[in-house]
Write a protein that holds these residues in place. Structure first.
Motif, short mmCIF file in Angstrom:
data_model
loop_
_atom_site.label_atom_id
_atom_site.label_comp_id
_atom_site.label_asym_id
_atom_site.label_seq_id
_atom_site.Cartn_x
_atom_site.Cartn_y
_atom_site.Cartn_z
N VAL A 1 -0.13 -4.66 -12.97
CA VAL A 1 0.73 -4.80 -11.80
C VAL A 1 1.22 -6.25 -11.74
N ASN A 2 2.27 -6.48 -10.91
CA ASN A 2 2.74 -7.85 -10.73
C ASN A 2 2.10 -8.44 -9.47
N LEU A 3 2.54 -9.65 -9.11
CA LEU A 3 1.93 -10.34 -7.97
C LEU A 3 2.19 -9.62 -6.65
N ARG A 4 3.22 -8.78 -6.59
CA ARG A 4 3.50 -8.01 -5.38
C ARG A 4 2.74 -6.69 -5.35
N GLY A 5 1.96 -6.43 -6.39
CA GLY A 5 1.18 -5.20 -6.45
C GLY A 5 1.95 -4.03 -7.01
N GLU A 6 3.17 -4.26 -7.49
CA GLU A 6 3.98 -3.18 -8.05
C GLU A 6 3.64 -2.99 -9.53
N PRO A 7 3.77 -1.78 -10.05
CA PRO A 7 3.47 -1.55 -11.47
C PRO A 7 4.37 -2.40 -12.37
N THR A 8 3.79 -2.90 -13.44
CA THR A 8 4.55 -3.71 -14.40
C THR A 8 5.63 -2.85 -15.05
N PRO A 9 6.89 -3.35 -15.12
CA PRO A 9 7.97 -2.56 -15.74
C PRO A 9 7.65 -2.19 -17.18
N ALA A 10 8.17 -1.05 -17.59
CA ALA A 10 7.89 -0.54 -18.93
C ALA A 10 8.41 -1.46 -20.02
N ASN A 11 9.48 -2.23 -19.72
CA ASN A 11 10.06 -3.10 -20.73
C ASN A 11 9.46 -4.50 -20.73
N PHE A 12 8.41 -4.71 -19.95
CA PHE A 12 7.78 -6.02 -19.90
C PHE A 12 7.00 -6.24 -21.19
N PRO A 13 6.95 -7.48 -21.71
CA PRO A 13 6.29 -7.73 -23.00
C PRO A 13 4.86 -7.24 -23.07
N THR A 14 4.11 -7.34 -21.98
CA THR A 14 2.70 -6.92 -22.03
C THR A 14 2.56 -5.42 -22.20
N GLN A 15 3.59 -4.68 -21.85
CA GLN A 15 3.55 -3.22 -21.99
C GLN A 15 3.93 -2.77 -23.38
N ALA A 16 4.57 -3.67 -24.14
CA ALA A 16 5.04 -3.28 -25.47
C ALA A 16 3.90 -3.19 -26.47
N GLY A 17 2.88 -4.00 -26.27
CA GLY A 17 1.76 -4.00 -27.20
C GLY A 17 2.12 -4.70 -28.51
N GLY A 18 1.18 -4.74 -29.43
CA GLY A 18 1.43 -5.33 -30.74
C GLY A 18 1.72 -6.82 -30.68
N TRP A 19 2.56 -7.27 -31.62
CA TRP A 19 2.87 -8.70 -31.73
C TRP A 19 3.62 -9.22 -30.52
N GLU A 20 4.46 -8.39 -29.93
CA GLU A 20 5.24 -8.84 -28.77
C GLU A 20 4.32 -9.24 -27.62
N ALA A 21 3.33 -8.43 -27.34
CA ALA A 21 2.37 -8.74 -26.27
C ALA A 21 1.48 -9.92 -26.67
N ALA A 22 1.09 -9.98 -27.93
CA ALA A 22 0.21 -11.06 -28.39
C ALA A 22 0.91 -12.42 -28.26
N ILE A 23 2.17 -12.48 -28.66
CA ILE A 23 2.91 -13.74 -28.57
C ILE A 23 3.11 -14.14 -27.10
N TYR A 24 3.38 -13.15 -26.25
CA TYR A 24 3.55 -13.44 -24.83
C TYR A 24 2.29 -14.07 -24.25
N TYR A 25 1.14 -13.47 -24.52
CA TYR A 25 -0.12 -14.00 -24.00
C TYR A 25 -0.42 -15.38 -24.60
N LEU A 26 -0.11 -15.54 -25.88
CA LEU A 26 -0.35 -16.82 -26.54
C LEU A 26 0.46 -17.94 -25.88
N CYS A 27 1.64 -17.61 -25.41
CA CYS A 27 2.50 -18.61 -24.78
C CYS A 27 2.18 -18.84 -23.30
N TYR A 28 1.69 -17.83 -22.63
CA TYR A 28 1.48 -17.95 -21.18
C TYR A 28 0.03 -18.24 -20.77
N LEU A 29 -0.93 -17.87 -21.58
CA LEU A 29 -2.33 -18.13 -21.21
C LEU A 29 -2.64 -19.63 -21.05
#
Length: 206
Positions: free
Chosen positions: A155-183
């Motif tokens: 979910v996001n900070l407003r408590g709404e479900p994360t959009p399907a096109n958000f990087p964390t929902q894509a999985g794989g390298w796309e999600a890994a790179i996102y977390y690597l950059c934002y963590l």
């Protein structure tokens, strides 16, 4: 000796050599000034603990990866000009705000730079630096901790479900790179709190 030899062997006119000489001299001067400005902005003052210097210098690098991750989207297809400007501005301003933490260990964080109108050369009141930095450290710690936790539960900070096109929902390298950059943003608040504490302890009796 031919006419060509005489021309090649003669010294070049001053008008033909001046431009080359000046450009050769100006390049090192410009580079030297940039290097000196960089050193002056980062040079720590006496009495700053090593751990505080490391904390302050590390802060811009905790923000940089997320800015670099966002910037390509500003130049992608189909994005309105206003959103493009917002993405670029957000990345630039975030990095400038992060760099301000270096002032907690550098000379310009204790005395205003001379180019600041009306304040140049004057002592920076301790509270003027400590209060905003302390509040910023608290807000950043809460904000990024909440942001990461909510994303992990979908979910996001407003408590709404994360959009399907958000990087964390894509999985794989796309999600890994996102977390690597934002963590790394999780460290922004704690590092700022450490640098602020060292600044306050150093200047509380001055």
């Amino acid at each position: 000796m031919t006419r060509t030899d005489r021309i090649l062997g003669a010294p070049l006119p001053a008008a033909m050599t001046t431009g080359t000489a000046e450009s050769t001299m100006n390049a090192p001067v410009a580079t030297g000034r940039l290097r000196n400005a960089w050193r002056a902005a980062h040079a720590s003052v006496a009495g700053v603990p090593r751990w505080a210097r490391i904390a302050a210098y590390a802060i811009p690098f905790t923000v940089l990866p997320s800015g670099l991750w966002r910037l390509p989207f500003a130049f992608g297809d189909g994005l309105p000009i206003g959103e493009r400007a917002y993405v670029v501005l957000l990345s630039v301003v975030s990095e400038l705000v992060a760099f301000a933490a270096v002032g907690l260990v550098a000379a310009w964080g204790e005395r205003f730079p001379r180019w600041v109108p009306g304040l140049g050369g004057r002592r920076v009141p301790t509270s003027v630096a400590v209060i905003p930095a302390g509040l910023g450290a608290m807000v950043l710690t809460i904000l990024w901790t909440a942001a990461v936790v909510t994303e992990l539960v979908g979910v996001n900070l407003r408590g709404e479900p994360t959009p399907a096109n958000f990087p964390t929902q894509a999985g794989g390298w796309e999600a890994a790179i996102y977390y690597l950059c934002y963590l790394p943003l999780l460290l922004w608040g704690p590092l700022l709190a450490a640098a602020t504490y060292a600044y306050y302890r150093r200047r509380r009796n001055t």
